[in-house]
Design a protein around this motif. Structure first.
Motif, PDB file in Angstrom:
ATOM      1  N   ALA A 109       0.844  -1.195   0.000  1.00 59.08           N
ATOM      2  CA  ALA A 109       0.000   0.000   0.000  1.00 59.08           C
ATOM      3  C   ALA A 109       0.882   1.250   0.000  1.00 59.08           C
ATOM      4  CB  ALA A 109      -0.915   0.000   1.219  1.00 59.08           C
ATOM      5  N   GLU A 110       0.549   2.212  -0.863  1.00 59.82           N
ATOM      6  CA  GLU A 110       1.352   3.419  -1.014  1.00 59.82           C
ATOM      7  C   GLU A 110       0.475   4.660  -0.914  1.00 59.82           C
ATOM      8  OE1 GLU A 110       4.376   2.983  -0.928  1.00 59.82           O
ATOM      9  OE2 GLU A 110       5.150   1.452  -2.307  1.00 59.82           O
ATOM     10  N   LEU A 111       0.983   5.672  -0.209  1.00 58.49           N
ATOM     11  CA  LEU A 111       0.288   6.948  -0.111  1.00 58.49           C
ATOM     12  C   LEU A 111       0.137   7.546  -1.504  1.00 58.49           C
ATOM     13  CD1 LEU A 111      -0.787   9.230   1.773  1.00 58.49           C
ATOM     14  CD2 LEU A 111       1.504  10.204   1.663  1.00 58.49           C
ATOM     15  N   PHE A 112      -1.099   7.792  -1.902  1.00 65.95           N
ATOM     16  CA  PHE A 112      -1.405   8.258  -3.257  1.00 65.95           C
ATOM     17  C   PHE A 112      -2.037   9.645  -3.245  1.00 65.95           C
ATOM     18  CE2 PHE A 112      -4.845   7.900  -6.697  1.00 65.95           C
ATOM     19  CZ  PHE A 112      -4.050   8.443  -7.681  1.00 65.95           C
ATOM     20  N   PHE A 113      -3.142   9.801  -2.516  1.00 69.86           N
ATOM     21  CA  PHE A 113      -3.840  11.075  -2.452  1.00 69.86           C
ATOM     22  C   PHE A 113      -4.020  11.481  -1.002  1.00 69.86           C
ATOM     23  CE2 PHE A 113      -7.723  13.538  -1.913  1.00 69.86           C
ATOM     24  CZ  PHE A 113      -7.577  14.551  -2.856  1.00 69.86           C
ATOM     25  N   ALA A 114      -3.762  12.750  -0.705  1.00 69.70           N
ATOM     26  CA  ALA A 114      -3.952  13.261   0.650  1.00 69.70           C
ATOM     27  C   ALA A 114      -4.394  14.712   0.559  1.00 69.70           C
ATOM     28  CB  ALA A 114      -2.653  13.156   1.454  1.00 69.70           C
ATOM     29  N   ASP A 115      -5.552  15.004   1.171  1.00 69.96           N
ATOM     30  CA  ASP A 115      -6.036  16.376   1.172  1.00 69.96           C
ATOM     31  C   ASP A 115      -7.140  16.502   2.216  1.00 69.96           C
ATOM     32  OD1 ASP A 115      -5.884  18.918  -0.907  1.00 69.96           O
ATOM     33  OD2 ASP A 115      -7.796  18.785   0.159  1.00 69.96           O
ATOM     34  N   GLY A 116      -7.001  17.462   3.115  1.00 68.74           N
ATOM     35  CA  GLY A 116      -8.020  17.658   4.142  1.00 68.74           C
ATOM     36  C   GLY A 116      -8.186  16.405   4.976  1.00 68.74           C
ATOM     37  N   SER A 117      -9.398  15.882   5.013  1.00 68.43           N
ATOM     38  CA  SER A 117      -9.656  14.653   5.770  1.00 68.43           C
ATOM     39  C   SER A 117      -9.812  13.453   4.843  1.00 68.43           C
ATOM     40  CB  SER A 117     -10.920  14.828   6.626  1.00 68.43           C
ATOM     41  OG  SER A 117     -12.028  15.169   5.812  1.00 68.43           O
ATOM     42  N   TYR A 118      -9.226  13.534   3.650  1.00 66.30           N
ATOM     43  CA  TYR A 118      -9.353  12.479   2.652  1.00 66.30           C
ATOM     44  C   TYR A 118      -7.995  11.841   2.367  1.00 66.30           C
ATOM     45  CZ  TYR A 118     -13.915  14.588   1.722  1.00 66.30           C
ATOM     46  OH  TYR A 118     -15.192  15.079   1.845  1.00 66.30           O
ATOM     47  N   LEU A 119      -8.017  10.515   2.215  1.00 67.92           N
ATOM     48  CA  LEU A 119      -6.798   9.759   1.957  1.00 67.92           C
ATOM     49  C   LEU A 119      -7.112   8.620   0.999  1.00 67.92           C
ATOM     50  CD1 LEU A 119      -3.817   8.860   2.705  1.00 67.92           C
ATOM     51  CD2 LEU A 119      -4.886   7.445   4.484  1.00 67.92           C
ATOM     52  N   GLU A 120      -6.214   8.407   0.038  1.00 72.47           N
ATOM     53  CA  GLU A 120      -6.301   7.227  -0.814  1.00 72.47           C
ATOM     54  C   GLU A 120      -4.939   6.555  -0.893  1.00 72.47           C
ATOM     55  OE1 GLU A 120     -10.012   7.748  -3.853  1.00 72.47           O
ATOM     56  OE2 GLU A 120      -8.107   8.655  -4.510  1.00 72.47           O
ATOM     57  N   LEU A 121      -4.969   5.229  -0.810  1.00 71.80           N
ATOM     58  CA  LEU A 121      -3.760   4.412  -0.931  1.00 71.80           C
ATOM     59  C   LEU A 121      -3.906   3.516  -2.156  1.00 71.80           C
ATOM     60  CD1 LEU A 121      -3.431   3.219   2.787  1.00 71.80           C
ATOM     61  CD2 LEU A 121      -2.346   5.227   1.747  1.00 71.80           C
ATOM     62  N   VAL A 122      -2.874   3.484  -2.987  1.00 69.39           N
ATOM     63  CA  VAL A 122      -2.800   2.496  -4.061  1.00 69.39           C
ATOM     64  C   VAL A 122      -2.172   1.247  -3.484  1.00 69.39           C
ATOM     65  CG1 VAL A 122      -1.631   1.914  -6.225  1.00 69.39           C
ATOM     66  CG2 VAL A 122      -2.714   4.145  -5.953  1.00 69.39           C
ATOM     67  N   VAL A 123      -2.800   0.088  -3.715  1.00 72.57           N
ATOM     68  CA  VAL A 123      -2.388  -1.152  -3.066  1.00 72.57           C
ATOM     69  C   VAL A 123      -1.956  -2.157  -4.129  1.00 72.57           C
ATOM     70  CG1 VAL A 123      -3.019  -2.903  -1.369  1.00 72.57           C
ATOM     71  CG2 VAL A 123      -4.121  -0.653  -1.296  1.00 72.57           C
ATOM     72  N   ASP A 124      -0.683  -2.500  -4.126  1.00 76.85           N
ATOM     73  CA  ASP A 124      -0.141  -3.388  -5.163  1.00 76.85           C
ATOM     74  C   ASP A 124      -0.464  -4.859  -4.920  1.00 76.85           C
ATOM     75  OD1 ASP A 124       0.992  -1.217  -6.479  1.00 76.85           O
ATOM     76  OD2 ASP A 124       2.896  -1.387  -5.402  1.00 76.85           O
ATOM     77  N   ARG A 125      -0.530  -5.258  -3.631  1.00 79.42           N
ATOM     78  CA  ARG A 125      -0.720  -6.679  -3.306  1.00 79.42           C
ATOM     79  C   ARG A 125      -1.792  -6.851  -2.229  1.00 79.42           C
ATOM     80  NH1 ARG A 125       4.452  -5.491  -2.367  1.00 79.42           N
ATOM     81  NH2 ARG A 125       4.194  -5.955  -0.147  1.00 79.42           N
ATOM     82  N   PRO A 126      -3.028  -6.461  -2.490  1.00 77.59           N
ATOM     83  CA  PRO A 126      -4.049  -6.586  -1.448  1.00 77.59           C
ATOM     84  C   PRO A 126      -4.298  -8.051  -1.107  1.00 77.59           C
ATOM     85  CG  PRO A 126      -5.073  -6.135  -3.560  1.00 77.59           C
ATOM     86  CD  PRO A 126      -3.592  -5.985  -3.760  1.00 77.59           C
ATOM     87  N   PRO A 127      -4.745  -8.344   0.107  1.00 80.56           N
ATOM     88  CA  PRO A 127      -5.011  -9.734   0.492  1.00 80.56           C
ATOM     89  C   PRO A 127      -6.193 -10.294  -0.292  1.00 80.56           C
ATOM     90  CG  PRO A 127      -5.864  -8.236   2.151  1.00 80.56           C
ATOM     91  CD  PRO A 127      -5.077  -7.396   1.192  1.00 80.56           C
ATOM     92  N   LEU A 128      -6.094 -11.556  -0.647  1.00 81.27           N
ATOM     93  CA  LEU A 128      -7.165 -12.218  -1.392  1.00 81.27           C
ATOM     94  C   LEU A 128      -7.938 -13.211  -0.535  1.00 81.27           C
ATOM     95  CD1 LEU A 128      -5.264 -12.938  -4.735  1.00 81.27           C
ATOM     96  CD2 LEU A 128      -6.481 -10.863  -4.038  1.00 81.27           C
ATOM     97  N   ASP A 129      -7.335 -13.664   0.565  1.00 82.52           N
ATOM     98  CA  ASP A 129      -7.946 -14.677   1.416  1.00 82.52           C
ATOM     99  C   ASP A 129      -8.682 -14.020   2.579  1.00 82.52           C
ATOM    100  OD1 ASP A 129      -5.105 -14.030   2.342  1.00 82.52           O
ATOM    101  OD2 ASP A 129      -5.925 -15.081   4.083  1.00 82.52           O
ATOM    102  N   PRO A 130      -9.619 -14.741   3.211  1.00 75.24           N
ATOM    103  CA  PRO A 130     -10.412 -14.141   4.298  1.00 75.24           C
ATOM    104  C   PRO A 130      -9.575 -13.672   5.478  1.00 75.24           C
ATOM    105  CG  PRO A 130     -11.473 -16.124   3.488  1.00 75.24           C
ATOM    106  CD  PRO A 130     -10.130 -16.074   2.827  1.00 75.24           C
ATOM    107  N   ARG A 131      -8.529 -14.425   5.861  1.00 81.91           N
ATOM    108  CA  ARG A 131      -7.751 -14.023   7.040  1.00 81.91           C
ATOM    109  C   ARG A 131      -6.992 -12.722   6.793  1.00 81.91           C
ATOM    110  NH1 ARG A 131      -5.384 -12.106  10.485  1.00 81.91           N
ATOM    111  NH2 ARG A 131      -4.764 -12.937  12.516  1.00 81.91           N
ATOM    112  N   GLY A 132      -6.352 -12.619   5.621  1.00 76.35           N
ATOM    113  CA  GLY A 132      -5.650 -11.384   5.312  1.00 76.35           C
ATOM    114  C   GLY A 132      -6.607 -10.215   5.169  1.00 76.35           C
ATOM    115  N   ALA A 133      -7.729 -10.445   4.505  1.00 81.36           N
ATOM    116  CA  ALA A 133      -8.722  -9.391   4.334  1.00 81.36           C
ATOM    117  C   ALA A 133      -9.300  -8.966   5.686  1.00 81.36           C
ATOM    118  CB  ALA A 133      -9.829  -9.854   3.407  1.00 81.36           C
ATOM    119  N   ALA A 134      -9.445  -9.910   6.605  1.00 83.94           N
ATOM    120  CA  ALA A 134      -9.953  -9.594   7.942  1.00 83.94           C
ATOM    121  C   ALA A 134      -8.968  -8.710   8.693  1.00 83.94           C
ATOM    122  CB  ALA A 134     -10.217 -10.878   8.725  1.00 83.94           C
ATOM    123  N   GLN A 135      -7.676  -9.001   8.555  1.00 83.75           N
ATOM    124  CA  GLN A 135      -6.677  -8.157   9.211  1.00 83.75           C
ATOM    125  C   GLN A 135      -6.759  -6.731   8.682  1.00 83.75           C
ATOM    126  OE1 GLN A 135      -2.490  -9.345   8.971  1.00 83.75           O
ATOM    127  NE2 GLN A 135      -1.945  -7.174   9.042  1.00 83.75           N
TER     128      GLN A 135
END
Length: 284
Positions: free
Chosen positions: A224-250
């Motif tokens: 996950a990489e800091l992509f957009f930041a302004d005021g109270s808004y944030l977006e992260l670009v995520v290269d390797r998001p979790p695909l399984d339930p345990r990782g997604a739960a974390q």
């Protein structure tokens, strides 16, 4: 360049020259905070912001300057009056702690604190406390999520290149800060975006060091990489998001602990945003 900052691989003068050469028709600006943190930026059309960010993110290893997309020029990022409270001594301590802290342990403490706050301050006597705890306990949350998916869900920017809410204007700024990664930017620029409870005066809530710990953990685990930041808004670009339930739960539990204004349903987040290539957060 102040002594506490990690020197970038190219000087700010060199980066300024490169930006002017790369964007001859673009507006380029440089500014500096009272603590000596330089911010450089170039204004680009909204629809080009992601491509410009990707290009200069790819150059980070050769420049030492981290790019982020925002609505405002560098002068707005550096001249906010509250920066007077964060002189070079304060930021120097923060940068040193951010570099040496156990970010996994600090991220875990944010999760524990959020769970305790939810159970003790928000839940009422009629609530199912086990259900509350499942929002912050990945082992409890994982069985509630959908099975593993084969590939990441395609995330879509809501604010960096989108037009949701107040972001319909045609231009964006791609700003640059000398940092080892995006996870250091909220420490160097404490008001680059604002989270719940963080006003910069030590009040209860999240601090830039908490944010840095979480962003670094997500960077190392999920890309996950800091992509957009302004005021109270944030977006992260995520290269390797979790695909399984345990990782997604974390991820869902940690995102809920960090931003319960956006993540009000941990199960839904675990099945959707947590497994996508874009995490969009907003604090009320």
């Amino acid at each position: 360049m102040t002594s506490f900052l990690r020197a970038p691989l190219v000087s700010s003068d060199d980066l300024l020259h490169r930006l002017r050469m790369s964007f001859p028709a673009g507006e380029v600006e440089r500014s500096v905070t009272v603590a000596g943190v330089e911010v450089l930026g170039v204004r680009v059309p909204r629809e080009q912001a992601r491509a410009v960010w990707e290009e200069w993110r790819g150059r980070h290893g050769r420049t030492g300057w981290w790019p982020y997309v925002t609505l405002s020029p560098p002068g707005d990022a550096t001249q906010w009056h509250g920066h007077a409270a964060w002189d070079a001594g304060v930021l120097g301590r923060w940068v040193g702690e951010a570099a040496s802290q156990d970010h996994d342990a600090r991220a875990a403490s944010v999760l524990v604190s959020a769970c305790r706050w939810a159970v003790e301050e928000v839940a009422n006597v009629d609530d199912d406390f086990d259900l509350w705890r499942s929002d912050y306990d990945p082992d409890r949350l994982a069985p509630l999520l959908a099975p593993a998916v084969e590939r990441p869900l395609q995330g879509v920017s809501q604010w960096a290149t989108g037009t949701r809410d107040f972001f319909e204007q045609d231009w964006r700024w791609v700003n640059f800060v000398a940092a080892r990664g995006g996870y250091e930017v909220p420490v160097l620029l404490p008001r680059v975006y604002t989270t719940w409870g963080w006003a910069g005066y030590g009040d209860r809530g999240l601090t830039p060091l908490d944010t840095s710990a979480l962003l670094r953990r997500w960077h190392e685990q999920w890309g996950a990489e800091l992509f957009f930041a302004d005021g109270s808004y944030l977006e992260l670009v995520v290269d390797r998001p979790p695909l399984d339930p345990r990782g997604a739960a974390q991820v869902a539990a940690e995102l809920r602990a960090y931003c319960h204004d956006t993540v009000d349903d941990a199960v839904k987040t675990g099945d959707t945003m947590a497994r996508s290539t874009m995490w969009s957060l907003w604090w009320d």
